[in-house]
Design an enzyme around this catalytic site. Structure first.
Site, PDB file in Angstrom:
ATOM      1  N   SER A  93      -3.816  10.996 -17.405  1.00 20.82           N
ATOM      2  CA  SER A  93      -5.285  11.008 -17.456  1.00 20.82           C
ATOM      3  C   SER A  93      -5.897  12.115 -16.609  1.00 20.82           C
ATOM      4  CB  SER A  93      -5.842   9.648 -17.012  1.00 20.82           C
ATOM      5  OG  SER A  93      -5.461   9.356 -15.690  1.00 20.82           O
ATOM      6  N   VAL A  94      -5.130  12.703 -15.712  1.00 18.82           N
ATOM      7  CA  VAL A  94      -5.627  13.816 -14.888  1.00 18.82           C
ATOM      8  C   VAL A  94      -4.705  15.012 -15.121  1.00 18.82           C
ATOM      9  CG1 VAL A  94      -6.154  14.624 -12.553  1.00 18.82           C
ATOM     10  CG2 VAL A  94      -6.552  12.218 -13.144  1.00 18.82           C
ATOM     11  N   HIS A  98       1.185  15.372 -11.182  1.00 15.06           N
ATOM     12  CA  HIS A  98       1.271  14.441 -10.050  1.00 15.06           C
ATOM     13  C   HIS A  98       2.456  13.517 -10.236  1.00 15.06           C
ATOM     14  CE1 HIS A  98      -1.605  13.000 -13.064  1.00 15.06           C
ATOM     15  NE2 HIS A  98      -1.196  11.779 -12.811  1.00 15.06           N
TER      16      HIS A  98
END
Ligand code: DGP
Length: 112
Positions: A93-94, A98
């Site tokens: 979603s980002v 990460h």
């Protein structure tokens, strides 16, 4: 600039738990486990699929930082999970690479 870049630059608040010259680790805003930390590179890569051979050292560094975070958070002995979501089916979603560090409770497998 990505959301996580702003967190790394301390322009958006987050609880930063570990940092190096290349990476920053901070607590996830929606924790899915008692320990849920995100490890991000300071240099933006949109996702692991955007990495090329020149990024191999950075990818290794992110895993090392994740293991350091797990030790610091006291979950290295009980075990933990590292997750990298990529793209739509991966649930990313980002768009800033990460590594999720999840632990502090037994985790089920496979994920949904
Ligand atoms: P992913 O679905 O793999 O792209 O994970 C993105 C994670 O980012 C998700 O678990 C929630 C977390 N997150 C989103 N916005 C923020 C924020 O503003 N601050 C923090 N600390 N975490 C965030």
């Amino acid at each position: 600039m990505t959301l996580f870049e702003k967190i790394a630059r301390r322009e958006i608040p987050a609880e930063i738990v570990y940092e190096t010259s290349e990476a920053v680790a901070f607590r996830d805003i929606h924790p899915q486990a008692p320990v849920h930390v995100l490890v991000v590179p300071r240099r933006v890569l949109s996702g692991v699929s955007a990495a090329d051979a020149g990024d191999a050292g950075l990818l290794g560094h992110l895993l090392w930082v994740a293991a350091e975070v797990a030790r610091q958070e006291g979950i290295a002995g009980s075990g933990y999970r590292l997750v990298v979501n990529d793209g739509i089916h991966g649930g990313q979603s980002v768009d800033h690479l990460h590594v999720h560090v999840l632990g502090g409770r037994p985790l089920k497998w496979p994920p949904g």
